[in-house]
Write an enzyme that holds these catalytic residues in place. Sequence first.
Site, PDB file in Angstrom:
ATOM      1  CB  THR A 234      -0.935  -0.010   1.230  1.00 44.87           C
ATOM      2  OG1 THR A 234      -1.827   1.103   1.170  1.00 44.87           O
ATOM      3  CG2 THR A 234      -0.147   0.067   2.535  1.00 44.87           C
ATOM      4  CB  CYS A 235       1.930   3.789  -1.421  1.00 42.96           C
ATOM      5  SG  CYS A 235       1.027   3.759  -2.993  1.00 42.96           S
ATOM      6  N   GLY A 236       0.270   5.897  -0.784  1.00 48.35           N
ATOM      7  CA  GLY A 236      -0.698   6.989  -0.783  1.00 48.35           C
ATOM      8  C   GLY A 236      -1.819   6.767  -1.767  1.00 48.35           C
TER       9      GLY A 236
END
Length: 270
Positions: A234-236
Amino acid sequence: MSLVNTNWLEKNLDKVKIIDCSWHMPQTKRNSFEEYQQLHIENTIFFDLDKNSKTDTDLPHMLTDIKSWEKIISNLGIKNEDRIIIYDNSDVISSCRCWYNFIYFGHDPSLVHVLDGGLKKWMNEKKPTVSNLTKIISSNYIANEKKKLVKNKEQIDENIEKNDFRVMDARSRERFEGKVPEPRKGLRSGSIKNSFCLPFSELINEDHTFITKEKILEKFRLTKCNLNENIVFTCGSGVTASVLALAYSLIDTKYMPTIYDGSWSEYGKN
């Protein structure tokens, strides 16, 4: 062989389909398509990450539906049997997100590669570029969606109790720990419960190449995440998560990239 180097590409320009998937964070005020029009590697096709994503959502560049993907890729003139080289001129190594999209929609993973170092390294080596737009002949691309390679918010929430997979976040440690505001408006600071943090930038050299496999493995081990378990990145907004996924595929060749598509843009909504 998720990565190819600039010398290899220079020798094989006429044997592959080349994609520029440059995408920049909004605050950079850069226009990827305008930059592509100014110069790109010969025979390169531009892939607009925002336009070629799901349109009926306020979340950035979510996976589109299979029929839309088939139309998009057919209009780019790419065939199912094509070997694809993807590059970018972005600080967030956005080519990896396009790499993930192709694998998600069933393109043979052994035929999808990212150019290590991207356009930055290519230009630093003074390799040739052009400004003329590539002529495209439409194809009839057939996709095969791999739905197990994406997670949604409900699955992420359920997993906090079930622990069927581990979640690893590619954002900076300051963002992960909630010490700085998120760059997108309307998002709280923080991270998904029980997730791990490995900033994607720690895997990238100054010339935009990936660090060595040995160093990548060391970075993953330092997170204390059990690498024998299923990992979801996941990330932004799902872009730099794909950088971690590609890096992990370099040290585990059997790994198929799995992304929480909504990432913090969805999970962190106030």
